[in-house]
Design an enzyme around this catalytic site. Structure first.
Site, mmCIF file in Angstrom:
data_model
loop_
_atom_site.group_PDB
_atom_site.id
_atom_site.type_symbol
_atom_site.label_atom_id
_atom_site.label_comp_id
_atom_site.label_asym_id
_atom_site.label_seq_id
_atom_site.Cartn_x
_atom_site.Cartn_y
_atom_site.Cartn_z
ATOM 1 C CG HIS A 176 -11.056 -44.590 -6.128
ATOM 2 N ND1 HIS A 176 -9.956 -43.775 -6.303
ATOM 3 C CD2 HIS A 176 -12.077 -43.771 -5.753
ATOM 4 C CE1 HIS A 176 -10.287 -42.529 -6.023
ATOM 5 N NE2 HIS A 176 -11.570 -42.485 -5.703
ATOM 6 C CB SER A 297 -6.330 -71.761 -22.726
ATOM 7 O OG SER A 297 -5.099 -72.397 -22.426
ATOM 8 C CE LYS A 303 -8.571 -68.673 -18.641
ATOM 9 N NZ LYS A 303 -7.256 -68.069 -18.611
ATOM 10 C CD GLU A 310 -7.229 -60.566 -22.673
ATOM 11 O OE1 GLU A 310 -6.637 -60.655 -21.593
ATOM 12 O OE2 GLU A 310 -7.325 -61.519 -23.476
#
Ligand code: ARG
Length: 488
Positions: A176, A297, A303, A310
């Protein structure tokens, strides 16, 4: 009248056709195909990549035609040389499409006619594009299945290499997405090796399913000509001949199975990718991507993003879509060939390309990602992760597990309320909860010991993991040998 005007010179008179017909079926239709229809129905733009398989199939077919007397030696020589010349043009990117080329099969035949003249028209003897395209696709899948299996073995090897150094690196295992129990980083990485092993099994099973030759099934009902299907089968190294001509030209199960194998493989890769996304967050801090495998970024100078992971995560969705597309194309199709089947290619190609590219990039990411083993150990050091071990301590002293679970749950609740942790309790405090506790309970919270208590086969104990590592390495090597023996 227009039909007559469009007939190639000599057609219908018994004379050989001196020029390549614009359309292989132009004898039947009286008008030139509408431009929009040509655009709508063409597949050359995406089936061009089958050219090597198409020509390999044609070379084998032509040889069989010669051996069965359907081609003379001279005709065969001209056709085979012509096919090789066409292949060279395609390989070098020198092949010029004609506006009327419908697909790779007609394009190759058209060019062959330009190169060698009317004998080109003998190649399609006892063959239809229906059994031809089914053959091409099986050859293509058979090849790519092996590339994918090797890709899986490569990623397995990268995971195994990293795992070797981390049998003793404690890591919280999660359920979980909440910290649950202690495992090791090696054990965690080996979980992906197992997933990939099942992918390899599925791919090799798919290989078997691809390994059936449809050629000789004609359009749907075979041929009246005395061909020898087994000669072609042996030339193309297929394990078996298709057993029913109707099924052979309309069966795409092998493509569905390969697409499914890719979809599930991508699902596995998406889980690995997701963990890398999580682990590289400041919140987890378990891993850092090398700069060459991260992205930045356009706005925020600080960043460092895991876009590769992804995208792998997202592309699992696309490949799942490919599988649904393919199944939907096949659903409800009446026998035998239907033009719908042309739509099998884009989803199949996309699934295979995406899986192969994702394997390749994630293999490099896994090889080069740096792990912060101190952060992992810190996260695993929460003594609450050993609450189950405490309950099991009571079980070994005779308490039913359910009672032990309730009892330790109450201890945990008290600790949380008083901002203490299980390792803070003295033996006296433990014994206030149960007389069954003895001093061994105080030693349960040491992490290396926690791992060593878990040496059952399949468990995270360092010795169990050593055995798992050795077995995993042997299996990856076996995959490579197997693929080599299949003639990759
Ligand atoms: N381009 C077609 C395909 O991919 C080849 C077979 C065409 N056959 C036909 N009868 N139109 O399926």
């Amino acid at each position: 009248m227009p039909r007559r005007a469009r007939r190639p010179s000599g057609a219908g008179t018994g004379d050989p056709i001196r020029r390549a017909p614009t359309k292989v079926w132009e004898g039947r239709l009286g008008a030139a195909t509408a431009r929009r229809v040509e655009e709508y129905t063409e597949s050359l733009s995406f089936d061009r990549r089958l050219f090597a398989d198409d020509i390999e199939g044609s070379l084998a077919h032509a040889r069989m035609l010669r051996e069965t007397g359907l081609l003379t030696a001279g005709q065969h020589r001209a056709i085979a040389a012509g096919l090789r010349a066409v292949r060279r043009e395609l390989e070098l990117g020198e092949f010029a499409d004609a506006p009327a080329d419908e697909d790779i099969h007609t394009a190759v035949e058209r060019r062959l006619h330009e190169l060698i003249g009317p004998d080109a028209g003998r190649l399609h003897t006892a063959r239809s594009r229906n059994d031809q395209v089914a053959t091409d696709l099986r050859l293509w899948c058979r090849r790519r299945v092996m590339d994918l299996a090797l890709g899986c073995a490569g990623l397995q090897e990268a995971l195994i290499a990293r795992a070797r150094d981390h049998r003793l690196t404690p890591l919280p295992g999660y359920t979980h997405t909440q910290r649950a129990q202690v495992v090791s980083l090696a054990h965690h990485l080996l979980a992906y090796v197992e997933m990939l092993e099942r992918d390899v099994e599925r791919l090799l099973e798919t290989h078997r399913r691809c390994d059936v030759l449809p050629l000789g099934s004609g359009a749907l009902a075979g041929t009246t000509l005395p061909i020898d299907r087994d000669l072609t089968r042996r030339a193309l190294r297929f394990a078996a001949l298709s057993a029913n001509s109707l099924d052979a030209v309309s069966d795409r199960d092998f493509a569905v199975e390969l697409t499914f194998a890719c979809a599930l493989l991508m699902v596995h890769l998406s889980r690995l990718a997701e963990e890398l996304v999580l682990w590289t967050t400041a919140e987890f801090g378990f891993a850092e991507l090398p700069d060459a495998y991260a992205t930045g970024s356009s706005l925020m100078p600080q960043k460092k993003n895991a876009d590769v992971c992804e995208l792998a995560r997202a592309r699992a969705g696309r490949v799942t879509g490919d599988l649904v597309t393919l199944l939907s194309v096949l659903k409800g199709l009446p026998l035998a060939y239907d033009r719908d089947l042309q739509e099998d290619k884009q989803p199949l190609f996309d699934a295979v390309d995406t899986a192969e590219a994702s394997l390749a990039v994630l293999t490099e990411v896994v090889a080069q990602v740096s792990f912060d083993t101190r952060a992992m150990r810190r996260a695993a050091s929460d003594p609450m992760l050993l609450a189950t071990d405490v309950a099991e301590h009571l079980v070994t002293r005779g308490l039913p597990f359910r009672e032990a679970h309730l009892l330790v749950g109450r201890v945990v609740r008290e600790c949380v309320a008083s901002r203490r942790t299980l390792a803070d309790l003295s033996l006296a405090e433990w014994r206030r909860h149960s007389r069954l506790f003895d001093e061994e309970v105080l030693g349960l919270f040491e992490l290396d010991g926690a791992l060593r208590r878990r040496e059952l086969p399949g468990g995270p104990g360092p010795r169990a993991v050593s055995r798992a590592l050795a077995r995993a390495a042997r299996r990856a090597a076996r995959t490579r040998e197997h693929v080599a023996s299949l003639g990759a």
